[in-house]
Design a protein around this motif. Structure first.
Motif, mmCIF file in Angstrom:
data_model
loop_
_atom_site.group_PDB
_atom_site.id
_atom_site.type_symbol
_atom_site.label_atom_id
_atom_site.label_comp_id
_atom_site.label_asym_id
_atom_site.label_seq_id
_atom_site.Cartn_x
_atom_site.Cartn_y
_atom_site.Cartn_z
ATOM 1 N N ALA A 188 0.634 -1.369 -0.085
ATOM 2 C CA ALA A 188 0.073 -0.257 0.119
ATOM 3 C C ALA A 188 0.790 1.212 -0.183
ATOM 4 N N GLU A 189 2.069 1.265 0.655
ATOM 5 C CA GLU A 189 2.932 2.395 0.767
ATOM 6 C C GLU A 189 3.805 2.554 -0.335
ATOM 7 N N GLY A 190 4.169 1.520 -1.176
ATOM 8 C CA GLY A 190 5.363 1.384 -1.965
ATOM 9 C C GLY A 190 4.912 1.620 -3.474
ATOM 10 N N GLU A 191 5.576 1.981 -4.487
ATOM 11 C CA GLU A 191 5.048 2.001 -5.767
ATOM 12 C C GLU A 191 5.728 0.729 -6.448
ATOM 13 N N PHE A 192 4.936 -0.138 -6.028
ATOM 14 C CA PHE A 192 5.440 -1.775 -6.663
ATOM 15 C C PHE A 192 4.784 -1.980 -8.228
ATOM 16 N N ASP A 193 5.179 -2.418 -8.950
ATOM 17 C CA ASP A 193 4.636 -2.847 -10.204
ATOM 18 C C ASP A 193 3.993 -4.212 -10.270
ATOM 19 N N LEU A 194 4.475 -5.309 -9.151
ATOM 20 C CA LEU A 194 4.103 -6.496 -9.202
ATOM 21 C C LEU A 194 4.171 -6.818 -7.714
ATOM 22 N N MET A 195 3.099 -7.913 -7.519
ATOM 23 C CA MET A 195 3.460 -8.779 -6.281
ATOM 24 C C MET A 195 3.446 -10.166 -6.345
ATOM 25 N N ILE A 196 4.456 -10.742 -6.000
ATOM 26 C CA ILE A 196 4.516 -12.205 -6.033
ATOM 27 C C ILE A 196 4.429 -13.056 -4.726
ATOM 28 N N VAL A 197 3.469 -13.844 -4.549
ATOM 29 C CA VAL A 197 2.983 -14.509 -3.630
ATOM 30 C C VAL A 197 3.107 -16.147 -3.635
ATOM 31 N N ALA A 198 3.774 -16.575 -2.506
ATOM 32 C CA ALA A 198 3.971 -18.034 -2.510
ATOM 33 C C ALA A 198 2.492 -18.397 -1.799
ATOM 34 N N LEU A 199 2.084 -19.431 -2.433
ATOM 35 C CA LEU A 199 0.848 -19.882 -1.829
ATOM 36 C C LEU A 199 0.886 -20.621 -0.450
ATOM 37 N N GLU A 200 2.023 -21.107 -0.442
ATOM 38 C CA GLU A 200 2.218 -22.005 0.877
ATOM 39 C C GLU A 200 2.958 -21.296 1.797
ATOM 40 N N LEU A 201 2.399 -20.329 2.544
ATOM 41 C CA LEU A 201 2.623 -19.420 3.492
ATOM 42 C C LEU A 201 2.484 -20.195 4.827
ATOM 43 N N ARG A 202 3.355 -20.248 5.855
ATOM 44 C CA ARG A 202 3.513 -21.027 6.968
ATOM 45 C C ARG A 202 2.197 -20.541 8.050
#
Length: 457
Positions: free
Chosen positions: A195-209
């Motif tokens: 929300a605070e950064g100017e990112f172009d993409l978020m990569i999310v690992a589906l298997e978070l602990r």
């Protein structure tokens, strides 16, 4: 959600099979048996998603995709390559040709349909932007879009959400040469950083602990500041059902482990290119909206904006039982400026006049160029007495210092006549308020100009 799908395949049996599967899900299906026919259909803007076979006589799927993505009229149409080619190099080649996805036969119905629905949603959002920006495109937006289409998808800012150190390191290393990667193991912190950064993409690992990754994706989609941020999901092969659920909640793309580094790079670039393309659309739309309500010469709001906004100000004044006043301001003998010094000098006077006018009123006041040498100021929370004081301040500011013309080489004296009227809720609407101010203006002119006159209700 309905969408029109173009199925392109030179094998009749494949066309029938895919058409039947899509029709059963209430999609509208069109078919083409070769690349040339597909290009013609797309050029007529008759489809929302293209399912494109790769191996075809004449133009193969790679070439058809390249041509679609190179044409500003068809660049925005999502292309899914569906083929028996199953090597990572084939997928990378398709993605580099501009494909939005590359599916290997046999394709599971659930995965195919989820992917189509996801791409159709994205396309429809883009269509809305393109439609609203139509006027801008006609006056020069094509060049801007061609520039956006040429974007290489490199040097983007990527937020990687993965709490496994080895996986995080491998993904970051694969992207290091082309993108700037920020790793964040905590999904809670990731949401704030997104929300605070100017990112172009978020990569999310589906298997978070200790956190449901799909909930994070849904939260990203729900926030205004991150709603348009692309999300790439990284999952294990046995998590197909959850991947499909991710597409339903707004994930843009996914990759299954073990990851092919080249495919990862290609998919990341695809998402960043699409984001930048849509950002350019939005930017041009905002610019076109600003142009539609702004006077190009003076930078003040124009008559159209005043007519739209004045009634809202009157309604607000009525509801709150608060005063409101309007000024109609006219440059004295402006025709002489044009006739004597030329229209360039006249433009310089108008720009300076507008700047002095704006500097004389408050931020909440509405200053507009009505047309020609005539201006309007609408002042909420302002009664008749204060309005006359403001009008007198404007008159003195115009007459007090000469106006520079000929790029500052010469100066001329400029004065203004001003009519003042205050809103009377019992008798006034927008038109009558301005009419009374206009009547006062003509009285100021008839009494010798360079003066302020007020008109009582």
């Amino acid at each position: 959600m309905t969408a029109r799908i173009l199925v392109v395949d030179d094998v009749p049996a494949n066309l029938k099979l895919l058409s039947a599967r899509l029709t059963a899900e209430y999609f509208e299906v069109m078919t083409a048996t070769n690349g040339t026919e597909a290009l013609e259909i797309c050029a007529r803007a008759q489809c929302d998603v293209v399912l494109l076979d790769v191996v075809m006589p004449g133009l193969d799927g790679f070439e058809v995709c390249r041509r679609l993505k190179a044409d500003p009229k068809t660049h925005h149409i999502p292309v899914v390559m569906v083929t028996a080619l199953d090597q990572p190099a084939d997928r990378v080649r398709g993605l580099e040709a501009g494909a939005d996805d590359f599916l290997t036969k046999p394709v599971a119905d659930v995965a195919l349909l989820a992917r189509i629905r996801s791409l159709a949603r994205l396309k429809m959002l883009g269509d809305e932007l393109r439609l609203r920006a139509q006027t801008t495109r006609e006056i020069g937006m094509t060049d801007a879009l061609v520039e956006a289409m040429a974007d290489d998808g490199l040097h983007g800012r990527v937020l990687l959400v993965d709490d496994r150190d080895v996986s995080q390191s491998r993904i970051a290393a694969a992207l290091a040469t082309g993108q700037s990667v920020s790793s964040e193991p905590s999904p809670y912190e990731a949401l704030f950083r997104a929300a605070e950064g100017e990112f172009d993409l978020m990569i999310v690992a589906l298997e978070l602990r200790d956190f449901d990754a799909l909930r994070l994706c849904a939260q990203v989609r729900s926030l205004e500041r991150t709603r348009m941020l692309p999300i790439l999901l990284v999952a294990d092969h046995d998590q197909t059902a959850r991947v499909i659920r991710g597409l339903e909640v707004g994930v843009n793309d996914y990759l299954l482990r073990p990851l092919d580094a080249n495919e990862l790079v290609a998919r990341v670039r695809t998402q960043i290119r699409r984001k930048r393309y849509n950002e350019r659309l939005r930017s041009n739309l905002l610019e076109s909206m600003a142009l539609a309500i702004t006077d190009g010469l003076t930078g003040l709001h124009n008559r159209r904006y005043m007519e739209m906004h004045l009634q809202s100000l009157l309604d607000q004044a009525t509801a709150r039982d608060r005063p409101l006043s309007a000024l109609v301001v006219d440059i004295d003998f402006f025709k002489r400026v044009n006739d004597t010094h030329g229209h360039d000098a006249g433009d310089e006077v108008l720009r300076e006049f507008a700047a002095r006018l704006k500097a004389s009123v408050r931020g909440i006041d509405l200053a507009c160029r009505l047309g020609g040498e005539e201006f309007v100021v609408v002042m909420p929370e302002t009664d008749a007495k204060v309005a006359q004081l403001v009008a007198e301040r404007i008159r003195r500011r115009m007459a007090g210092d000469p106006f520079r013309i000929a790029r500052g080489a010469r100066t001329i004296d400029v004065t203004a006549s001003i009519g003042v009227a205050s809103f009377d809720v019992a008798v006034d609407d927008a038109a009558s308020l301005l009419k009374r101010a206009d009547v006062a203006l003509y009285r100021a002119k008839s009494e010798g100009r360079n003066r302020v006159a007020a008109d009582a209700a």
